[in-house]
Design a protein around this motif. Structure first.
Motif, mmCIF file in Angstrom:
data_model
loop_
_atom_site.group_PDB
_atom_site.id
_atom_site.type_symbol
_atom_site.label_atom_id
_atom_site.label_comp_id
_atom_site.label_asym_id
_atom_site.label_seq_id
_atom_site.Cartn_x
_atom_site.Cartn_y
_atom_site.Cartn_z
ATOM 1 N N ALA A 1 -9.673 1.405 -3.840
ATOM 2 C CA ALA A 1 -9.333 0.260 -4.682
ATOM 3 C C ALA A 1 -10.454 -0.775 -4.681
ATOM 4 C CB ALA A 1 -8.028 -0.365 -4.209
ATOM 5 N N ARG A 2 -11.100 -0.972 -3.526
ATOM 6 C CA ARG A 2 -12.207 -1.925 -3.469
ATOM 7 C C ARG A 2 -13.401 -1.463 -4.312
ATOM 8 N NH1 ARG A 2 -10.904 -2.223 2.139
ATOM 9 N NH2 ARG A 2 -12.589 -0.729 2.588
ATOM 10 N N GLU A 3 -13.587 -0.141 -4.451
ATOM 11 C CA GLU A 3 -14.742 0.394 -5.177
ATOM 12 C C GLU A 3 -14.578 0.344 -6.695
ATOM 13 O OE1 GLU A 3 -17.525 1.204 -3.919
ATOM 14 O OE2 GLU A 3 -17.045 1.255 -1.776
ATOM 15 N N ILE A 4 -13.345 0.222 -7.180
ATOM 16 C CA ILE A 4 -13.124 0.247 -8.639
ATOM 17 C C ILE A 4 -12.306 -0.970 -9.078
ATOM 18 C CG2 ILE A 4 -13.377 2.737 -8.946
ATOM 19 C CD1 ILE A 4 -10.322 2.963 -8.802
ATOM 20 N N PRO A 5 -12.789 -2.174 -8.829
ATOM 21 C CA PRO A 5 -12.013 -3.364 -9.194
ATOM 22 C C PRO A 5 -11.842 -3.525 -10.703
ATOM 23 C CG PRO A 5 -14.251 -3.971 -8.574
ATOM 24 C CD PRO A 5 -14.100 -2.514 -8.239
ATOM 25 N N GLN A 6 -12.675 -2.848 -11.490
ATOM 26 C CA GLN A 6 -12.594 -3.009 -12.934
ATOM 27 C C GLN A 6 -11.407 -2.280 -13.557
ATOM 28 O OE1 GLN A 6 -14.663 -1.169 -11.222
ATOM 29 N NE2 GLN A 6 -15.675 0.458 -12.392
ATOM 30 N N PHE A 7 -10.784 -1.352 -12.815
ATOM 31 C CA PHE A 7 -9.633 -0.607 -13.337
ATOM 32 C C PHE A 7 -8.356 -1.432 -13.171
ATOM 33 C CE2 PHE A 7 -12.678 2.710 -13.105
ATOM 34 C CZ PHE A 7 -12.267 3.695 -13.978
ATOM 35 N N ALA A 8 -7.346 -1.084 -13.977
ATOM 36 C CA ALA A 8 -6.043 -1.759 -13.884
ATOM 37 C C ALA A 8 -5.305 -1.222 -12.655
ATOM 38 C CB ALA A 8 -5.237 -1.519 -15.152
ATOM 39 N N GLN A 9 -5.320 -1.986 -11.559
ATOM 40 C CA GLN A 9 -4.696 -1.563 -10.309
ATOM 41 C C GLN A 9 -3.771 -2.663 -9.803
ATOM 42 O OE1 GLN A 9 -7.428 -2.220 -6.747
ATOM 43 N NE2 GLN A 9 -8.918 -1.500 -8.299
ATOM 44 N N LEU A 10 -2.807 -2.243 -9.002
ATOM 45 C CA LEU A 10 -1.790 -3.172 -8.507
ATOM 46 C C LEU A 10 -1.466 -2.828 -7.063
ATOM 47 C CD1 LEU A 10 0.332 -5.391 -9.352
ATOM 48 C CD2 LEU A 10 1.908 -3.487 -9.729
ATOM 49 N N GLU A 11 -1.654 -3.795 -6.163
ATOM 50 C CA GLU A 11 -1.241 -3.570 -4.774
ATOM 51 C C GLU A 11 0.283 -3.529 -4.731
ATOM 52 O OE1 GLU A 11 -1.488 -5.446 -0.261
ATOM 53 O OE2 GLU A 11 -2.577 -6.433 -1.910
ATOM 54 N N VAL A 12 0.829 -2.402 -4.237
ATOM 55 C CA VAL A 12 2.283 -2.245 -4.263
ATOM 56 C C VAL A 12 2.932 -2.410 -2.888
ATOM 57 C CG1 VAL A 12 2.211 -0.783 -6.314
ATOM 58 C CG2 VAL A 12 2.106 0.282 -4.065
ATOM 59 N N ASP A 13 2.176 -2.194 -1.797
ATOM 60 C CA ASP A 13 2.811 -2.323 -0.487
ATOM 61 C C ASP A 13 1.763 -2.108 0.598
ATOM 62 O OD1 ASP A 13 4.840 -2.789 1.273
ATOM 63 O OD2 ASP A 13 6.043 -1.028 0.725
ATOM 64 N N GLN A 14 2.206 -2.297 1.832
ATOM 65 C CA GLN A 14 1.428 -1.932 3.010
ATOM 66 C C GLN A 14 2.265 -0.926 3.781
ATOM 67 O OE1 GLN A 14 0.247 -5.277 5.387
ATOM 68 N NE2 GLN A 14 -1.446 -4.175 6.342
ATOM 69 N N VAL A 15 1.709 0.269 4.017
ATOM 70 C CA VAL A 15 2.504 1.396 4.504
ATOM 71 C C VAL A 15 1.852 1.990 5.744
ATOM 72 C CG1 VAL A 15 3.456 3.656 3.895
ATOM 73 C CG2 VAL A 15 3.254 1.885 2.147
ATOM 74 N N ARG A 16 2.719 2.436 6.654
ATOM 75 C CA ARG A 16 2.269 3.226 7.796
ATOM 76 C C ARG A 16 2.803 4.636 7.563
ATOM 77 N NH1 ARG A 16 4.125 0.224 11.317
ATOM 78 N NH2 ARG A 16 2.245 -0.980 11.853
ATOM 79 N N VAL A 17 1.885 5.560 7.209
ATOM 80 C CA VAL A 17 2.320 6.904 6.849
ATOM 81 C C VAL A 17 2.567 7.728 8.103
ATOM 82 C CG1 VAL A 17 1.061 6.826 4.663
ATOM 83 C CG2 VAL A 17 -0.041 7.784 6.688
ATOM 84 N N VAL A 18 3.270 8.825 7.914
ATOM 85 C CA VAL A 18 3.588 9.725 9.028
ATOM 86 C C VAL A 18 2.300 10.302 9.593
ATOM 87 C CG1 VAL A 18 4.762 11.854 9.675
ATOM 88 C CG2 VAL A 18 5.833 10.282 8.057
ATOM 89 N N GLY A 19 2.182 10.249 10.958
ATOM 90 C CA GLY A 19 1.014 10.814 11.618
ATOM 91 C C GLY A 19 -0.171 9.880 11.677
ATOM 92 N N ARG A 20 0.026 8.615 11.307
ATOM 93 C CA ARG A 20 -1.083 7.664 11.293
ATOM 94 C C ARG A 20 -0.574 6.326 11.813
ATOM 95 N NH1 ARG A 20 -4.436 4.752 7.333
ATOM 96 N NH2 ARG A 20 -6.609 5.433 7.505
ATOM 97 N N ASP A 21 -1.287 5.748 12.769
ATOM 98 C CA ASP A 21 -0.835 4.499 13.385
ATOM 99 C C ASP A 21 -1.224 3.279 12.568
ATOM 100 O OD1 ASP A 21 0.283 5.877 15.506
ATOM 101 O OD2 ASP A 21 -1.582 5.840 16.685
ATOM 102 N N ALA A 22 -2.439 3.284 12.021
ATOM 103 C CA ALA A 22 -2.917 2.103 11.304
ATOM 104 C C ALA A 22 -2.245 2.009 9.942
ATOM 105 C CB ALA A 22 -4.423 2.168 11.142
ATOM 106 N N PRO A 23 -1.745 0.804 9.580
ATOM 107 C CA PRO A 23 -1.149 0.643 8.246
ATOM 108 C C PRO A 23 -2.229 0.665 7.168
ATOM 109 C CG PRO A 23 -1.232 -1.464 9.350
ATOM 110 C CD PRO A 23 -1.705 -0.451 10.359
ATOM 111 N N GLU A 24 -1.844 0.958 5.937
ATOM 112 C CA GLU A 24 -2.771 1.069 4.800
ATOM 113 C C GLU A 24 -2.190 0.314 3.610
ATOM 114 O OE1 GLU A 24 -6.225 2.749 2.730
ATOM 115 O OE2 GLU A 24 -5.661 2.735 4.865
ATOM 116 N N ARG A 25 -2.997 -0.542 3.034
ATOM 117 C CA ARG A 25 -2.585 -1.171 1.779
ATOM 118 C C ARG A 25 -2.751 -0.129 0.666
ATOM 119 N NH1 ARG A 25 -6.537 -5.775 1.076
ATOM 120 N NH2 ARG A 25 -5.285 -6.263 -0.789
ATOM 121 N N ILE A 26 -1.704 0.040 -0.088
ATOM 122 C CA ILE A 26 -1.741 1.063 -1.140
ATOM 123 C C ILE A 26 -1.641 0.396 -2.505
ATOM 124 C CG2 ILE A 26 -0.823 2.850 0.372
ATOM 125 C CD1 ILE A 26 1.871 2.513 -1.020
#
Length: 754
Positions: A644-669
């Motif tokens: 998302a940081r690499e393509i700021p010119q596209f129409a994008q929307l931050e929808v949540d911050q998620v901790r996926v299965v098998g991964r400890d660090a959360p990720e903004r999606i």
């Protein structure tokens, strides 16, 4: 005997024709194409054929025979002796009278007397009166007869033809009409060269002449005169050429008779044209446009007499009679500054009057070149026979023997065309059959070579089905890359999956399911390949692809975003079409796509017995999890924060911050909703701001503010396909209002499924 054995064709049965037809197909297609082009008769091909006919004329000019045609040339020596042109019309009258006295059957002028004589007495008197030192009014001079009238009187007492020019510019001037033109059949007006005006000889002269003919001769596109026009039209009036009118007056004949195509029952493809022109005892075959194909002689000095020899009396009465009695005489200007020069197949600089003279000679002698109506059909048959025959025989005979046959066919065609010209005066064009032979031979031999090369490349093509073309090329250049191992790269990864695939597959037989997947995955794969993706593998209905390997892609992030959006567009198109190879399309099908960017290890992986060019890394695992989360958030494409940081010119929307299965660090999606043009849309920007306000209030546990912001999102969210996303947060906010989260809640959503 087994069923398979019973169905196998025997040698010589119909199965044997298919390879032959396949090998001959390029030659047959070339033959068909050239036949269509030949039938349409484009100007470029006509020019090519004309050049061949020109070479024939240079090799074999028309043998000169004295047909009773002479040319009186107003040449440079004549101008030197008698003064500059235009002469006083009294000199022209004297020339005419001398030729008439010598017994000329007709004197036709390839000179247009369109302006009054400046030396006439009245004009000369006026010039004298304007002289400051003049004495008297010169009335005695002005009373002398006008030179144009004197010339007209001589024309009236002599068998003469006046010339005139035809013009494309419209004017009211028209030449005098002597005997006129009669048409048998429908008037061929559309076929004749059309003009809208003329520059005629002065009425005082032309009305006293026995006839009038146009002197305008236009060459082909290259300027060469190959056909002499015998007829033309000014608006709706048909007029004769100078040569045709000269023959009419010489014979004392009546009207010129024009025979059109439908007068003899011919249709000429539904277009009325000219077949022949009859003047007195002579009938000349013509082209559809009323032209005479010219067959020129070499320069013949006995045909031409300089005008000065006649006007200075250098020829005795006996010599004049011997040269001109009963002759058709054309008077033309060949002096420098007056020279009416044209190009012919035999000369780049020929007097225009010579064309008129040689046209008259051919009509008198009955010696014509002709291109019959059947010539085009014959050439089409010839090129078809040679083209089809060579196309079928060449694969079996091989390049050498078929080359010999092609060479013999070319030689036979050229020899036949030359013989038709030399002995039959018939114009048959060899260029198109020769071109057909050359192209068919080239295409068939090239195709055979291609098939051999394709056979040698069979193994390579087989590997292309399993590996990317770039990877195959790299392995071909460096076989050492087949060793196990890989390299670290910054890459972009895509996972896609078909929604509810289990329900779709349970309704299909295995073969139907395979055909369905091929029908579905082909356009999706095309969308990815068009954006420089490398297809890693297909896992059932899922696709794994990546960018920036094996070749560098500096635009990998933008290409991945465009590729994912192109897949969504392709899916919409297939749903709108609702057609496939498996019968009815199983309802609207949706796909989910996970995109992520990060450091990966890519290379040859697997065991020493079997390799697979693939990639591994945390970025790959997260892309897979994001694809699964598209079902939770109700959006077709989810991507990680790095991409998302690499393509700021596209129409994008931050929808949540998620901790996926098998991964400890959360990720903004982020949801990828559209291309840069959507990102600049005012409604989208307003919706994005409202959603950001909602997320901030939600993470700050300000539930009322979050609900208010969510209401603003819902006003435009449906336009961007966010109904399910808005409903998801509405449900969460309502739940947390009833049962608030712990004090240390960080706003991260814990995914339960992969």
């Amino acid at each position: 005997m087994s069923e398979k054995t019973a169905k196998r064709p025997r040698a010589g049965q119909s199965a044997g024709w298919l390879p032959t037809l396949t090998a001959a197909a390029p030659g047959l297609l070339v033959t068909l194409l050239i036949a269509v082009i030949q039938f349409s008769q484009p100007a470029a091909l006509a020019t090519l054929g004309n050049l061949v006919f020109d070479s024939y004329q240079r090799l074999y000019p028309r043998p000169y025979e004295d047909a009773g045609v002479r040319v009186v040339d107003i040449d440079d020596e004549t101008i030197r002796r008698l003064g500059q042109w235009p002469w006083p019309r009294t000199d022209t009258a004297r020339l005419t009278q001398t030729l008439t006295d010598a017994g000329a059957a007709v004197v036709a002028f390839d000179v247009v007397f369109s302006e009054p004589d400046r030396t006439s007495p009245a004009r000369a008197a006026e010039i004298l009166r304007q002289n400051p030192q003049a004495r008297g009014d010169y009335a005695d001079i002005a009373a002398l007869p006008d030179h144009d009238l004197l010339f007209g009187q001589v024309m009236a007492s002599s068998p003469t033809v006046a010339g005139y020019f035809l013009t494309r510019q419209s004017n009211a001037a028209r030449p005098v009409e002597a005997a006129g033109v009669v048409v048998t059949g429908s008037p061929p007006m559309e076929a004749l060269p059309a003009f809208e005006g003329s520059i005629p000889t002065l009425p005082a002269i032309a009305q006293n002449a026995a006839g009038a003919g146009f002197v305008s001769i236009l060459g082909d596109r290259d300027g060469i005169i190959r056909r002499a026009p015998l007829l033309a039209r000014i608006n709706d009036r048909i007029v004769p050429s100078l040569s045709l009118e000269a023959l009419r007056v010489a014979q004392g004949a009546g009207a010129v008779v024009v025979k059109s195509t439908d007068a003899s029952g011919e249709t000429s493809g539904g277009r009325v044209g000219v077949i022949a022109v009859k003047v007195g005892n002579f009938t000349a075959p013509t082209t559809r446009e009323g032209e005479l194909w010219m067959h020129y002689t070499d320069y013949r000095p006995e045909r031409v007499v300089p005008a000065w020899k006649i006007l200075e009396g250098r020829l005795s009465p006996e010599e004049m009679q011997a040269k001109f009695e009963g002759q058709v005489v054309f008077v033309g200007a060949g002096a420098v500054g007056l020279r009416d020069l044209v190009s012919t197949p035999l000369s780049e600089r020929e007097l225009g009057v010579i064309v008129h003279a040689q046209a008259a000679e051919q009509m008198i002698l009955g010696k014509y070149l002709s291109r019959p109506d059947w010539a085009l059909g014959f050439e089409l048959i010839l090129l078809t026979l040679f083209g089809v025959g060579l196309a079928i025989l060449s694969p079996a005979l091989g390049a050498l023997r078929s080359g010999v046959i092609a060479g013999l066919s070319v030689a036979l065609t050229i020899a036949g065309s030359w013989a038709a010209f030399r002995y039959g005066a018939i114009l048959l064009e060899p260029t198109i059959p020769v071109l057909t032979i050359a192209l068919v031979y080239t295409m068939v031999t090239s195709f055979s070579f291609y098939r051999e090369e394709r056979s040698r490349a069979y193994i390579r093509r087989a590997f292309d089905r399993y590996l990317s073309p770039e990877l195959v090329e790299r392995i071909a250049r460096d076989p050492g890359q087949l060793e196990l191992g890989g390299e670290e790269r910054d890459m972009t990864v895509l996972f896609s999956d078909i929604r509810s695939f289990s329900r779709i597959s349970e309704k299909m037989a295995p073969q139907e399911l395979i055909r369905f997947l091929i029908e579905l995955l082909t356009p999706l794969t095309d969308a990815l390949l068009a954006r420089k993706a490398t297809i890693d593998k297909y896992i059932g209905d899922a696709v794994l692809a990546f960018w920036n390997a094996p070749l560098d892609d500096p635009d990998q992030y933008q290409n991945s975003a465009h590729g994912a959006l192109d897949m969504i567009d392709a899916m919409k198109e297939m749903n709108a079409r609702k057609s496939g190879l498996v019968g009815p399309w199983p309802g609207d099908i949706a796909i989910g796509i996970g995109l992520n960017a990060g450091r990966c290890c890519v290379g040859n992986m697997g065991s020493r017995q079997r390799l697979s060019y693939s990639l591994i890394g945390d970025a790959v695992n997260l892309a897979s999890r994001l694809e699964g989360l598209t079902k939770v958030y109700g959006v077709p494409i989810l991507m990680g924060q790095t991409l998302a940081r690499e393509i700021p010119q596209f129409a994008q929307l931050e929808v949540d911050q998620v901790r996926v299965v098998g991964r400890d660090a959360p990720e903004r999606i982020f949801a990828l909703l559209g291309r840069p043009v959507m990102a600049g849309d005012r409604d989208f920007q307003a919706m994005k701001a409202a959603f950001a306000d909602m997320l901030a209030a939600y993470r700050g546990q300000q539930w009322a503010a979050a609900q208010a912001a969510l209401a603003r999102v819902r006003e435009t969210g449906a336009v961007f396909g966010l109904e399910k996303l808005a409903g998801l947060f509405a449900e969460r906010i309502a739940r947390y209002q009833l049962s608030p989260p712990p004090v240390d809640w960080d706003g991260v959503y814990q995914a339960e499924d992969k």
